[in-house]
Write a protein that holds these residues in place. Structure first.
Motif, short mmCIF file in Angstrom:
data_model
loop_
_atom_site.label_atom_id
_atom_site.label_comp_id
_atom_site.label_asym_id
_atom_site.label_seq_id
_atom_site.Cartn_x
_atom_site.Cartn_y
_atom_site.Cartn_z
N MET A 54 -10.88 27.28 11.28
CA MET A 54 -11.91 26.44 11.90
C MET A 54 -11.34 25.76 13.13
N GLN A 55 -12.23 25.21 13.96
CA GLN A 55 -11.80 24.66 15.23
C GLN A 55 -12.01 23.16 15.37
N SER A 56 -13.06 22.63 14.79
CA SER A 56 -13.53 21.32 15.22
C SER A 56 -12.51 20.22 14.93
N ALA A 59 -15.98 15.72 15.20
CA ALA A 59 -16.30 15.01 13.96
C ALA A 59 -17.09 13.76 14.27
N PHE A 84 -18.83 13.03 17.15
CA PHE A 84 -20.08 13.18 17.90
C PHE A 84 -20.98 14.30 17.36
N ARG A 85 -20.45 15.07 16.42
CA ARG A 85 -21.22 16.10 15.72
C ARG A 85 -22.12 16.95 16.61
N GLN A 116 -20.44 22.03 15.46
CA GLN A 116 -19.68 21.52 14.33
C GLN A 116 -20.42 21.80 13.03
N ARG A 117 -21.73 21.59 13.06
CA ARG A 117 -22.50 21.79 11.84
C ARG A 117 -22.56 23.28 11.48
N ARG A 118 -22.67 24.11 12.50
CA ARG A 118 -22.68 25.56 12.24
C ARG A 118 -21.38 26.00 11.60
N GLU A 155 -19.30 24.17 9.94
CA GLU A 155 -19.19 23.59 8.60
C GLU A 155 -19.97 24.43 7.59
N SER A 156 -21.19 24.83 7.98
CA SER A 156 -21.99 25.59 7.01
C SER A 156 -21.38 26.97 6.80
#
Lengths: 325, 256, 301, 373
Positions: free
Chosen positions: B107-109, B114, B116-117, B121-123, B125-126
């Motif tokens: 993963m990268q984020s 974290a 400013f989401r 980031q959400r993609r 994470e899912s």
């Protein structure tokens, strides 16, 4: 459930907003101190609570920030609040430089080294290092901060500044916790060999935890300097670090609510005990022991993270090939 | 072609030579067993491959790259994953989070996303949760995803370690006594699982004391005694090797 | 050169006291893995109890200075040992199975409590030990005047350290202590009463601190309710420097810290003395992450 | 979440209860801000005791202008943040004036709050020069300033004819201030040693050995009596008998107890008269009361300055018939002339400093008594 929580949160915020109207300046200022310590303890919480690094020298970073603001403002006339990012940055750079060689130390060895750092910083401040810090007298005459042309002067003015910053901090810390970054820190706390073995760069994350915590503490230093208008080395002693450490552990390592309750108790209780005069610290010490004995894991241990797995799965299925499989 | 080549590895602790001039190769797509009496230095060899220890001399080539001196997380990133002999899960965290730790290196984020989401980031994470759930499914623990690791049975904890290792998307996985603490039924399932891992194209190296398991899954065996390789070859060959029999009878008599 | 040796003896004398306090720290740590921040305050209590007993019982008048001081030390050792025992029972035992740092906070609370209790009982002003108890003669060693008391104090420290080393390494109860230090669970299986071992350690550690308190009172003459904090921190530093949990390490660490302070003050700067000793500590830990005599085993993976 | 709300509500209720605390105006409230806990607790507790005794006496005599005096003491723990809180609390409890506190940087942390709230502050143990240089109208002090004392110390040192002077301070704002003020007035070539020790330690032999190496003919230590006593004692043990001169904070009877008579003999200090030098009958009577109640004399002159502050406040309220800070401050500057109090006569200059020079040299005699020279 979600709605109920938002509603409660909203109510608490409203209550907070109205609070100075009910309180006299003294209690407002007590709340200011609580807010200040909450922010500081939240910044320590990244290092101590989440990454599990025994750090008892947080006042050093706070001091770097406060002195940066004081020097820039009194020597160069930079408006106080403008110095905030720089105060954070300098504290972060300082943390990076000092933490790098010691980050691999374990447990108690790290503890004494961080105590050493805060003592070295205090001694440097007292000895007027570089002729900038004013020695034991400290620096006085720091200007009052201006917000949109309004001069912050009274405790209730600072109340809004401090608690505004505190809410912002809580917001960001909450997001950090529930992210890849926050998880990585928790893996390190649980077992750093296993974390490294799962592909996490533990040294890097420990360092980043220090740097981020220091950055936030440095920014808080700006607010402290602005509120007091005078700063001196006494305010950044080892004891301050101990207080912050206590707030995090007592509240519950890695728990935002815990830290909040912790600072209410640790900063608030001695004030409530004021009428006991000479006895107040005795009672306070006793209270600290009792609280730890009856809540050994801290007052409010962090709740487990929630994963809405179904929603995630749906989303992941919708974006087939989204991951780098 | 050999995916992993160990060349002349030696490691001493104080005066003790734990690993003495060990060399062997692991072929791409194979299942190799590393066996030997207790204290022969098997786990030390694993630790040398994964960077937990640095050898005094010798090389570990992974797909032609020497990984000696690299930090462990780098080696994981290159595609080597492992499990631990003494279970090292994140005991207070859920099974899902344990597996997510393996997803971490793909993963990268960082801290800014974290805070400013952004949508990416959400993609990410899912996708990670999706992959972690898939790995849990693969080892048969999908229904346990929200259980804390410490609440799982010993055998399930071993499986969870395998899932965590698989989540790093390795090309080479090393399993340190995966059947330790498992009952017969669980061991049978483990055999199928190891084969399934290999069928995903992942090369497997394992340490195991359960010889029936070793003989059933391994195509190639390497035998260590006193830190040195005393024999290697196919299961049948090893079973009849007089030095191996002697080594085992001297120490421990559970061969077959 | 003469000044150098003079400073060396100065440092060793202070270091002997640090070492004695560090021993108690290290013992408690060794078995419980607990940083007992209240240890310095137990030292303070020892110093104040010693003064009260000395003046109210007139020990040195009845028994002569030597016997009087020994009797005093024994009484203080017993009393402070008892306080240590009670402290463990009330403030630390309930926390034994929780996360390590919880007990640290409890210890900090105990430290605040003891410090303020001493202030309320004996007052906030510094108190003074009678002057006429210890001999004031000085002995000439290699042309330097070394007060006899310093030599006595230093040798007492050494004797106590050796006694402790003997206890932990040559006796049966010592073997039990070391076993509990390595693995409490395994020690239990071997039939060792771990609770008793811990209670014993919590008597010995604070008792040593109390003895150091009496020594400091007798020698320096002046005691105050806040002094334990500084001594506690120095002793903790010394214990870490030598490798915490290790008895010879506490000895070496204490003596070395004293010498570093003296030489740092003499050849660099008095005002920066403490900063210098912390800097040296940090440098040593960077090179030897587990202290000078701490075990350097590779992580068992 | 629920628990958090509970905690917040509890805190709120508690604070509201406290907030309603005392606004009645049938007494004259005088605040005392002092370190009642922490490392200078002894000074703070003495300050409170002294003011309490004086207030009782005033009340027994019928009060001031028919009103009783009420003392409200707040702990600042010798910590700037706690001091700011103590100041906030005092300003909201309706005090006319605040006495204290001990320690210049602690005073400074509270100074602005009293100034903004328009409450008179009379500092008692805060000698830093800049405190009265800020033009604050309601700030006074009954203690002297570092520069006045520095000048006195320098003058005395010159009279000794010392050629090689060692100056050792303790890096506190008081001690360093005095050291610097003195040093500035001396011939730089005559200063052979200048450094700071760490207060609160007990073994200063390493430092003394180093100072001895610079071979001074006078050791000036503008620090506190605790360290001075230990220095004297350890100096004697080293068989080094260089004369030692201290500042006003060494003026404390415990110095001789710590050092022992033999070691203290010949020690000199420059400062305002000590507790035992107070020869005014009222002061003697007061000290007798104090001694009978607390079984000891006040440890230092600094806490007695708190008594001075109390006396001038009462005097001002009496004379002006008002409790308005502006009027009282005006009276302090123009009306109050040579008012007899515990430590001598008191007048304030335009800046709010105590006027007049009252530094004298004292020396410890063979019996361990402080003798004015």
């Amino acid at each position: 459930m979600m709605n109920m929580r938002t509603l409660l949160l909203f109510a608490v915020c409203l209550l907070l907003l109205a609070l100075p109207q009910f309180l006299n300046p003294y209690w407002t200022d007590v709340f200011n101190n609580i807010g200040l310590y909450t922010v500081l303890a939240l910044s320590l919480n990244i290092i101590l609570g989440h990454a599990g690094l025994f750090h008892m020298g947080h006042a050093a970073f706070y001091a770097v920030g406060a002195y940066t603001t004081a020097i820039l403002n009194t020597q160069f006339g930079v408006p106080v609040l403008y110095t905030m990012p720089l105060a954070g940055l300098l504290a972060a750079v300082f943390a990076m430089v000092v933490a790098r060689p010691i980050i691999h130390l374990r447990g108690d060895y790290l503890l004494i080294v961080t105590i050493g750092i805060v003592e070295i910083v205090r001694i440097a401040l007292v000895n007027d290092v570089f002729g900038l810090t004013g020695g034991a007298n400290g620096i006085f005459g720091i200007a009052r901060p201006m917000v949109f042309g309004f001069k912050l002067k009274k405790p209730e003015h600072f109340f809004y500044l401090i608690w505004g910053f505190c809410l912002l901090t809580i917001f960001f810390m909450h997001r950090l916790e529930n992210s890849r970054f926050g998880r990585a820190l928790n893996f390190i706390k649980e077992d750093d060999v296993a974390a490294e073995g799962s592909g996490i760069d533990t040294a890097y994350y420990k360092l980043i935890a220090f740097v981020l915590g220091a950055f936030w503490a440095g920014m808080t230093g700006t607010i402290y300097a602005a509120k007091m208008t005078i700063i001196s080395p006494e305010a950044f002693s080892f004891w301050e670090s101990v207080v912050l450490f206590t707030i995090v552990i007592l509240g519950g390592m890695g728990s935002i609510r815990g830290v909040l309750v912790g600072s209410f108790l640790i900063i608030g209780l001695p004030e409530i005990f004021r009428d006991l005069a000479e006895w107040r610290m005795l009672v306070f010490g006793l209270a600290m022991m009792l609280m730890m004995i009856f809540r050994t894991q801290g007052l409010i241990p962090p709740p487990p993270r929630k994963y809405d797995v179904l929603a995630y799965l749906k989303e992941a299925a919708g974006a087939v090939g989204g991951g780098r499989a | 072609m050999s995916l992993v080549q160990l060349k002349d590895l030696t490691k001493t602790f104080g005066g003790l030579v734990a690993v003495n001039d060990v060399s062997f190769n692991v072929e791409q797509g194979s299942i190799v067993g590393l066996i030997g009496p207790n204290g022969a230095g098997k786990t030390t060899v694993f630790n040398l491959i994964t960077g937990n220890y640095v050898p005094d001399t010798g090389e570990v080539l992974f797909d032609g790259t020497n990984v000696v001196g690299m930090r462990t997380h780098r080696i994981v990133h290159l595609g080597i994953a492992r499990t631990f002999q003494t279970i090292r899960l994140f005991q207070n965290m859920s099974a899902l989070e344990n597996v997510l730790s393996g997803c971490h290196c793909r993963m990268q984020s960082g801290i800014f996303s974290a805070m400013f989401r952004p949508p990416s980031q959400r993609r990410e994470e899912s996708a990670a949760v999706g992959r972690a759930m898939a790995e849990l499914e693969f080892v048969g623990l999908a229904d346990q995803w929200n259980n804390a690791a410490k609440n799982l049975s010993y055998g399930k904890q071993r499986l969870l370690e395998v899932a965590r290792a698989l989540a790093t998307q390795p090309r080479f996985i090393i399993l340190d006594e995966p059947a330790g603490g498992m009952n017969d039924h669980e061991t049978q399932e483990l055999i199928e699982l190891i084969k399934a891992v290999r069928d995903r194209g992942i090369t497997v190296l394992l340490i195991e004391h359960d010889m029936s398991l070793v003989m059933k899954v391994c195509e190639h065996l390497v035998v260590l005694e006193y830190g040195a390789v005393i024999a290697q070859g196919g299961p049948e060959e090893i079973k009849n090797n007089p030095r191996v029999i002697e080594a085992y009878l001297g120490a421990d008599d559970d061969l077959l | 050169m003469e000044e150098f040796f003079q400073q060396l003896t100065n440092g060793l004398a202070v270091g002997g006291i640090y070492a004695l306090i560090a021993l108690g720290y290290t013992m408690v740590y060794g078995v419980l893995k607990l940083i007992n921040f209240a240890h310095g305050d137990l030292f303070t209590i020892g110093a104040f109890l010693g003064l009260t007993l000395l003046t109210s019982l007139g020990l040195s008048d009845h028994m002569g200075p030597l016997l009087g001081v020994i009797a005093l030390a024994v009484m203080v050792i017993v009393l402070v040992g008892l306080i240590g025992f009670l402290l463990e029972r009330t403030a630390y035992r309930p926390l034994r199975n929780s996360q390590r740092l919880s007990a640290v906070v409890s210890a900090l609370g105990a430290s605040i409590f003891f410090q303020n209790a001493v202030m309320l009982i004996w007052g906030a002003r510094p108190l003074v030990y009678p002057h006429n108890i210890l001999p004031t003669t000085a002995i000439s060693i290699f042309g330097m005047d070394v007060p006899l008391v310093r030599i006595l104090m230093f040798s007492t420290s050494l004797v106590l350290m050796y006694a402790l080393y003997y206890l932990t390494h040559k006796t049966k109860i010592g073997a039990a202590i070391r076993a509990a230090a390595i693995d409490q669970g395994a020690a239990k299986l071997m039939g060792i009463d771990v609770n008793r071992v811990i209670a014993l350690v919590f008597c010995i550690g604070p008792a040593l601190g109390g003895a150091a308190g009496v020594m400091v009172g007798l020698y320096y003459g002046q005691i105050s309710f806040t002094m334990g904090w500084m001594y506690g921190l120095k002793a903790f530093t010394a214990a870490i420097l030598g490798g915490i949990g290790n008895i010879p390490g506490a000895m070496v660490g204490g003596l070395l810290l004293g010498v570093i302070e003296a030489l740092g003050a003499a050849y660099i700067s008095i005002a920066w003395k403490d900063a210098i000793s912390f800097l040296v500590l940090i440098l040593i830990l960077i090179v030897r992450p587990t202290g000078l005599l701490g075990e350097r085993v590779a992580d068992k993976v | 979440m629920k628990k958090l709300i509970h905690a917040l509500l509890l805190g709120l209720v508690l604070s509201l209860m406290m907030a309603g605390y005392s606004w009645a105006a049938d007494t004259i409230k005088i605040g005392v801000q002092a370190p009642l806990t922490g490392k200078y607790a002894s000074e703070g507790q003495d300050m409170k005791n002294i003011v309490d005794i004086l207030a009782e006496k005033v009340n027994a005599a019928g009060g001031v202008n028919g009103k009783m005096v009420e003392i409200i003491a707040e702990d600042d723990a010798f910590d700037p943040k706690t001091a700011a809180l103590a100041a906030q609390r005092l300003t909201t409890s309706g005090v006319v004036a605040v006495i204290g506190t001990y320690g210049s940087s602690i005073t400074e942390a509270a100074q602005g709050i009293y100034d903004e709230a328009e409450v008179i502050q009379i500092a008692t143990g805060s000698t830093m020069v800049r405190l009265t240089e800020k033009g604050m109208k309601l700030f006074f002090r009954t203690c002297p300033r570092d520069d006045a004392q520095g000048a006195a110390a320098a003058k005395i040192i010159k009279e000794f004819g010392s050629k090689r002077i060692a100056i050792l301070h303790d890096n506190s704002s008081y001690s360093k201030g005095l050291a610097e003020e003195t040093k500035a007035l001396l011939d730089p070539a005559s200063i052979v040693f200048y450094d700071a020790l760490t207060p609160g330690e007990q073994d200063y032999t390493a430092i003394l050995t180093k100072v001895k190496g610079s071979n001074p003919d006078l050791l000036f230590f503008p620090g506190y009596y605790n360290e001075a006593g230990l220095l004297l004692r350890q100096k004697m043990e080293m068989k080094w008998n260089v004369p030692m001169l201290g500042g006003d904070a060494t003026n404390n009877a415990d110095l001789v107890k710590i050092a022992g008579v033999d070691a203290a003999k010949g020690f000199m200090f420059v400062g305002p008269p000590g507790v035992n030098d107070l020869d005014d009958p009222a002061a003697k009577e007061f000290l007798a009361t104090y001694k009978s109640r607390f079984n000891a004399m006040p440890a230092s002159i600094w806490s007695v300055f708190a008594g001075d502050a109390f006396n001038v406040i009462v005097e001002a309220v009496k004379k002006t018939g008002s409790t308005e800070p502006a009027k009282i401050a005006e009276y302090f500057r123009t009306g109050l002339k040579d008012f007899p109090s515990l430590t001598g006569t008191i007048s304030f200059d335009a800046k709010g400093d105590r006027a007049g020079k009252f530094y004298r040299l004292s020396k410890v005699n063979e019996k361990g008594e402080f003798i004015l020279q």
